[in-house]
Design a protein around this motif. Structure first.
Motif, PDB file in Angstrom:
ATOM      1  N   ALA A 153      -7.259  10.848   8.308  1.00  0.00           N
ATOM      2  CA  ALA A 153      -8.612  10.850   7.874  1.00  0.00           C
ATOM      3  C   ALA A 153      -8.549  11.491   6.373  1.00  0.00           C
ATOM      4  N   ALA A 154      -7.932  12.476   6.168  1.00  0.00           N
ATOM      5  CA  ALA A 154      -7.755  13.137   4.906  1.00  0.00           C
ATOM      6  C   ALA A 154      -6.921  12.206   4.178  1.00  0.00           C
ATOM      7  N   HIS A 155      -5.918  11.681   4.535  1.00  0.00           N
ATOM      8  CA  HIS A 155      -4.904  10.865   3.699  1.00  0.00           C
ATOM      9  C   HIS A 155      -5.859   9.802   3.290  1.00  0.00           C
ATOM     10  N   THR A 156      -6.603   9.012   4.270  1.00  0.00           N
ATOM     11  CA  THR A 156      -7.687   7.654   3.924  1.00  0.00           C
ATOM     12  C   THR A 156      -8.641   8.283   2.671  1.00  0.00           C
ATOM     13  N   LYS A 157      -9.185   9.366   2.845  1.00  0.00           N
ATOM     14  CA  LYS A 157     -10.068   9.977   2.060  1.00  0.00           C
ATOM     15  C   LYS A 157      -9.363  10.359   0.529  1.00  0.00           C
ATOM     16  N   GLN A 158      -8.296  10.752   0.564  1.00  0.00           N
ATOM     17  CA  GLN A 158      -7.647  10.829  -0.673  1.00  0.00           C
ATOM     18  C   GLN A 158      -7.363   9.677  -1.302  1.00  0.00           C
ATOM     19  N   ARG A 159      -6.906   8.582  -0.642  1.00  0.00           N
ATOM     20  CA  ARG A 159      -6.518   7.548  -1.344  1.00  0.00           C
ATOM     21  C   ARG A 159      -7.854   6.591  -1.863  1.00  0.00           C
ATOM     22  N   GLU A 160      -8.934   6.817  -0.954  1.00  0.00           N
ATOM     23  CA  GLU A 160     -10.124   6.376  -1.329  1.00  0.00           C
ATOM     24  C   GLU A 160     -10.526   6.988  -2.818  1.00  0.00           C
ATOM     25  N   GLY A 161     -10.312   8.176  -2.884  1.00  0.00           N
ATOM     26  CA  GLY A 161     -10.548   9.013  -4.246  1.00  0.00           C
ATOM     27  C   GLY A 161      -9.834   9.044  -5.336  1.00  0.00           C
ATOM     28  N   SER A 162      -8.551   8.254  -5.127  1.00  0.00           N
ATOM     29  CA  SER A 162      -7.620   8.179  -6.049  1.00  0.00           C
ATOM     30  C   SER A 162      -7.684   6.982  -7.198  1.00  0.00           C
ATOM     31  N   ASN A 163      -7.411   7.096  -8.378  1.00  0.00           N
ATOM     32  CA  ASN A 163      -7.476   5.858  -9.163  1.00  0.00           C
ATOM     33  C   ASN A 163      -6.376   5.095  -9.251  1.00  0.00           C
ATOM     34  N   ARG A 164      -5.516   5.376  -8.241  1.00  0.00           N
ATOM     35  CA  ARG A 164      -4.273   4.364  -8.171  1.00  0.00           C
ATOM     36  C   ARG A 164      -4.538   3.551  -6.832  1.00  0.00           C
ATOM     37  N   PHE A 165      -5.696   3.537  -6.380  1.00  0.00           N
ATOM     38  CA  PHE A 165      -6.134   2.497  -5.381  1.00  0.00           C
ATOM     39  C   PHE A 165      -7.240   1.742  -5.754  1.00  0.00           C
ATOM     40  N   VAL A 166      -7.646   0.382  -5.363  1.00  0.00           N
ATOM     41  CA  VAL A 166      -8.792  -0.338  -5.715  1.00  0.00           C
ATOM     42  C   VAL A 166      -8.959  -1.151  -4.316  1.00  0.00           C
ATOM     43  N   VAL A 167     -10.354  -1.444  -4.204  1.00  0.00           N
ATOM     44  CA  VAL A 167     -10.692  -2.068  -3.051  1.00  0.00           C
ATOM     45  C   VAL A 167     -10.947  -3.708  -3.395  1.00  0.00           C
ATOM     46  N   VAL A 168      -9.941  -4.244  -2.553  1.00  0.00           N
ATOM     47  CA  VAL A 168      -9.981  -5.788  -2.940  1.00  0.00           C
ATOM     48  C   VAL A 168     -10.045  -6.662  -1.602  1.00  0.00           C
ATOM     49  N   GLU A 169     -11.365  -7.273  -1.853  1.00  0.00           N
ATOM     50  CA  GLU A 169     -11.792  -7.937  -0.459  1.00  0.00           C
ATOM     51  C   GLU A 169     -11.855  -7.076   0.659  1.00  0.00           C
ATOM     52  N   GLY A 170     -12.448  -5.931   0.488  1.00  0.00           N
ATOM     53  CA  GLY A 170     -12.889  -4.879   1.450  1.00  0.00           C
ATOM     54  C   GLY A 170     -11.763  -4.007   2.041  1.00  0.00           C
ATOM     55  N   GLU A 171     -10.443  -4.259   1.284  1.00  0.00           N
ATOM     56  CA  GLU A 171      -9.235  -3.474   1.744  1.00  0.00           C
ATOM     57  C   GLU A 171      -8.901  -2.558   0.693  1.00  0.00           C
ATOM     58  N   LEU A 172      -8.521  -1.317   1.081  1.00  0.00           N
ATOM     59  CA  LEU A 172      -7.952  -0.537   0.079  1.00  0.00           C
ATOM     60  C   LEU A 172      -6.412  -0.789  -0.376  1.00  0.00           C
ATOM     61  N   THR A 173      -6.413  -1.158  -1.530  1.00  0.00           N
ATOM     62  CA  THR A 173      -5.057  -1.578  -1.949  1.00  0.00           C
ATOM     63  C   THR A 173      -4.577  -0.931  -3.146  1.00  0.00           C
ATOM     64  N   PRO A 174      -3.001  -0.382  -3.098  1.00  0.00           N
ATOM     65  CA  PRO A 174      -2.513   0.103  -4.276  1.00  0.00           C
ATOM     66  C   PRO A 174      -2.545  -0.620  -5.614  1.00  0.00           C
ATOM     67  N   LYS A 175      -2.748  -0.218  -6.653  1.00  0.00           N
ATOM     68  CA  LYS A 175      -2.674  -0.780  -7.957  1.00  0.00           C
ATOM     69  C   LYS A 175      -1.245  -0.955  -8.117  1.00  0.00           C
ATOM     70  N   TYR A 176      -0.758  -2.082  -8.862  1.00  0.00           N
ATOM     71  CA  TYR A 176       0.543  -2.376  -9.249  1.00  0.00           C
ATOM     72  C   TYR A 176       0.954  -1.415 -10.405  1.00  0.00           C
ATOM     73  N   SER A 177       1.869  -0.763 -10.714  1.00  0.00           N
ATOM     74  CA  SER A 177       2.421  -0.188 -11.663  1.00  0.00           C
ATOM     75  C   SER A 177       2.573  -1.319 -12.718  1.00  0.00           C
TER      76      SER A 177
END
Length: 169
Positions: free
Chosen positions: A107-131
């Protein structure tokens, strides 16, 4: 790097530069990364000998209360320059390593990813941004296809978009 923010201000006021520093560890710049919520700083000491001499070694302790009720308390050490911030990659790695064996770490890992600027929500799914390196080849594919005369309507078709955006597939 830690110098980009310093370059923006010619001479920061003393109160401004002090407010950026950790109140208990004056040589450590405050981090507002989401992962910091799950760690306490135990120490920040100057390394005097060896290949990292002149840098500070910050020891972090995981403060997550695990499934069995115990505090994790695993430690991670990160080196930084005087007045610099730490890279949080090592802390994120701890959450990632523990997520499969502990629901609270997951749960902490998910929360960290949701709070990161390296991820975006695409169609309701947390997705890493491409470099830039990952995204650039898709940008070139799109330019090449458009230059070859593919219509804007063709480019909007789902099959085409899956081809271009399905980098990880």
């Amino acid at each position: 790097g830690g110098n980009s923010e310093e370059a923006l201000e010619e001479e920061p006021s003393k109160s401004t530069s002090q407010s950026l520093m950790h109140p208990d560890f004056p040589n450590l710049k405050m981090s507002h990364a989401a992962v910091m919520e799950f760690f306490n700083i135990k120490s920040d000491t100057l390394v005097e000998n060896g290949p990292t001499s002149g840098r500070f070694k910050t020891t972090f302790e995981c403060n997550i209360k695990m499934d069995d009720g115990r505090i994790c308390a695993r430690e991670r050490s990160i080196y930084h320059r005087r007045g610099g911030a730490v890279s949080t990659t090592n802390l994120i790695s701890h959450l990632k390593e523990m997520k499969d064996c502990c629901e609270v770490h997951a749960a902490a890992h998910t929360k960290q990813r949701e709070g990161s600027n390296r991820f975006v929500v695409v169609e309701g799914e947390l997705t890493p941004k491409y470099s830039f390196k990952e995204a650039f080849s898709h940008h070139l594919d799109m330019l090449w296809i458009r230059a070859a005369g593919l219509s804007a309507i063709m480019v909007k078709r789902a099959e085409f978009q899956d081809y271009v955006t399905g980098y990880d597939a």
